[in-house]
Design an enzyme around this catalytic site. Structure first.
Site, PDB file in Angstrom:
ATOM      1  N   CYS A  37       0.806  -1.222   0.000  1.00 19.28           N
ATOM      2  CA  CYS A  37       0.000   0.000   0.000  1.00 19.28           C
ATOM      3  C   CYS A  37       0.840   1.274   0.000  1.00 19.28           C
ATOM      4  CB  CYS A  37      -0.916   0.009   1.211  1.00 19.28           C
ATOM      5  SG  CYS A  37      -1.837  -1.517   1.432  1.00 19.28           S
ATOM      6  N   HIS A  44      -2.701   7.847   6.178  1.00 22.80           N
ATOM      7  CA  HIS A  44      -2.951   6.581   5.491  1.00 22.80           C
ATOM      8  C   HIS A  44      -4.398   6.168   5.755  1.00 22.80           C
ATOM      9  CE1 HIS A  44      -2.003   2.949   3.411  1.00 22.80           C
ATOM     10  NE2 HIS A  44      -2.220   2.180   4.466  1.00 22.80           N
ATOM     11  N   GLU A  73      -1.632   4.689  13.704  1.00 18.51           N
ATOM     12  CA  GLU A  73      -1.180   5.870  12.967  1.00 18.51           C
ATOM     13  C   GLU A  73      -1.362   7.137  13.804  1.00 18.51           C
ATOM     14  OE1 GLU A  73      -1.453   8.108   8.642  1.00 18.51           O
ATOM     15  OE2 GLU A  73      -2.963   6.593   9.127  1.00 18.51           O
ATOM     16  N   LYS A 129      -9.325   8.343   1.921  1.00 16.54           N
ATOM     17  CA  LYS A 129      -9.823   7.001   1.634  1.00 16.54           C
ATOM     18  C   LYS A 129     -11.273   6.831   2.077  1.00 16.54           C
ATOM     19  CE  LYS A 129      -5.393   4.513   1.815  1.00 16.54           C
ATOM     20  NZ  LYS A 129      -4.489   5.610   2.223  1.00 16.54           N
ATOM     21  N   HIS A 139      -9.521   2.388  -0.755  1.00 18.25           N
ATOM     22  CA  HIS A 139      -8.075   2.178  -0.725  1.00 18.25           C
ATOM     23  C   HIS A 139      -7.603   1.703  -2.098  1.00 18.25           C
ATOM     24  CE1 HIS A 139      -4.095   1.363   0.392  1.00 18.25           C
ATOM     25  NE2 HIS A 139      -4.270   0.700   1.519  1.00 18.25           N
ATOM     26  N   PHE A 179       1.036  -3.524   3.980  1.00 16.92           N
ATOM     27  CA  PHE A 179       1.281  -4.893   4.432  1.00 16.92           C
ATOM     28  C   PHE A 179       2.769  -5.203   4.315  1.00 16.92           C
ATOM     29  CE2 PHE A 179      -3.167  -6.943   3.585  1.00 16.92           C
ATOM     30  CZ  PHE A 179      -3.679  -6.247   4.653  1.00 16.92           C
TER      31      PHE A 179
END
Length: 418
Positions: free
Chosen positions: A169, A309, A320, A341, A346, A404
């Protein structure tokens, strides 16, 4: 990743292009964000009746023939079509002519998390159903993750370094950051950099469902993605592309280019912790943010906006926020932090590139887009810009991307000051 003491050239952004679930150009995309418009809906392109998640943010109304010849779009995966279309817009905006003299100094770097997954699925099914004769002569090239970069280089005659980077990502941000290095240290004068993915496929949705990563609010798609909200239950898969024209600053000034912002910092790290879960204290995220600040040679107190993110998963959003608080200290409570997002879903490898374009627009327009669906914020002291866009003067914007396998990448943009 820092080059604090090394001599380096300045890098500016002179063009940008977006293909997204909420707009097929950078302007349309930005207008939708400010309006709080969601691109999330029920999946209609394939059977989802047996899947726990039946919603996504798909690119709608995209006509590849507006951007490329039929012989090109028929041979390449949708992810590469989106990347090429975004590059066409970016190059047109930059008003740059890649002639024979410039071509060897022009690079291409396109990130992707999943790459040409549509073609890969088609090849597998074709072999099972029709045998080897179903495989075309361009299959090997089109089914590789570097195909988008190759097609962009062919289209514009870019003869400098080119390729793909895959950091899950974080891929789009990684591509932009590494492309910035090419210019800073003299390998290129111009780079077309960004990310692309078409990850709304049956296999990709099924896989993410198995990992229990996706929201299951099938009856309420527009409110399904809830970054930083206590009731969040997973992210929304999406597709799209974002491409930037990065250019050495003095060259851009000499040709009178439209300078949109300066790319000043890039930080990258790896959690080295878990295949899918972030480090519980956000150690890698903190390292990447601090690295980007050091690289930009600015203090955390100078950050005016953070595009988070913000995936809408329980672990990512909490960690985060923790990482941002640790890096920015008390300043974290004064900085608007939003997750776009919540509207786009995403876009995986495209996310970081598209969100860098969001950061660029906040600098130019003095307004930050909202985090829609943030009804019950997990951290009530933080300004997540709930529901509605807010006016803010933004000189410095940070864009976070965490993927990931613990891949982390952070970009910092600044208003252009010659």
């Amino acid at each position: 990743m820092s080059s604090e003491h090394a001599p380096r050239r300045r890098v500016v952004i002179t063009g940008c292009g977006v293909i997204s679930p909420i707009g097929l150009s950078s302007a349309a995309f930005w207008d939708s964000l400010l309006a709080g418009r969601s691109g999330i809906a029920r999946i209609e392109d394939f059977d989802v009746s047996d899947l726990p998640t039946q919603i996504a943010a798909q690119v709608k109304g995209f006509d590849p023939e507006q951007y490329m010849p039929r012989k090109v779009w028929r041979r390449i995966d949708p992810f590469a079509q989106y990347a090429l279309a975004a590059a066409v817009e970016a190059v047109d905006m930059a008003k740059i002519e890649i002639d024979e003299e410039l071509a060897p100094r022009v690079g291409v770097q396109i990130g992707s998390g999943y790459g040409p997954s549509t073609i890969q699925s088609q090849v597998t099914l074709g072999l099972q159903e029709k045998g080897a004769r179903s495989i075309g002569p361009f299959t090997s090239a089109a089914s590789a993750i570097d195909n988008a970069a190759g097609e962009i280089a062919i289209r514009f005659g870019a003869k400098g370094p080119s390729g793909a980077i895959s950091t899950a990502c974080a891929s789009g941000t990684s591509a932009i950051g590494e492309a910035m290095r090419w210019i800073q240290y003299g390998a290129c004068d111009v780079v077309l950099a960004g990310g692309a993915d078409q990850s709304v496929t049956r296999s990709d949705i099924a896989s993410a469902c198995s990992a229990r990563a996706l929201s299951r609010r099938n009856d309420d798609p527009e409110h399904a993605c809830r970054p930083f909200d206590n009731e969040r239950d997973g992210f929304i898969m999406a597709s799209g592309a974002g491409v930037l024209v990065l250019e050495e600053a003095e060259r851009a000034m000499r040709r009178g280019a439209p300078i949109l912002a300066e790319l000043v910092g890039y930080g990258a790290s790896t959690d080295a912790y878990h295949p899918t879960a972030p480090h519980p204290e956000g150690a890698g995220a903190q390292q990447a943010m601090r690295g980007a600040l050091t690289d930009a040679r600015i203090d955390a107190s100078e950050v005016d906006y953070i595009n988070a993110h913000g995936t809408s998963t329980k672990l990512n959003d909490r960690i985060e926020t923790l990482a941002i608080r640790q890096v920015l200290g008390a300043h974290a409570l004064r900085v608007p932090i939003s997750s776009t997002k919540s509207m786009t879903g995403h876009m995986i490898g495209a996310a970081g590139a598209v969100e860098a374009i969001v950061a660029l627009h906040t600098i130019r327009d003095g307004v930050v887009p909202p985090t829609v669906n943030c009804f019950d914020p997990e951290d009530t002291e933080v300004n997540y810009v709930p529901h509605t866009a807010q006016e803010h003067k933004v000189d410095v914007a940070m864009s976070n991307s965490f993927g990931f396998a613990g891949h982390n990448a952070v970009a910092i943009l600044r208003a252009w000051k010659p």
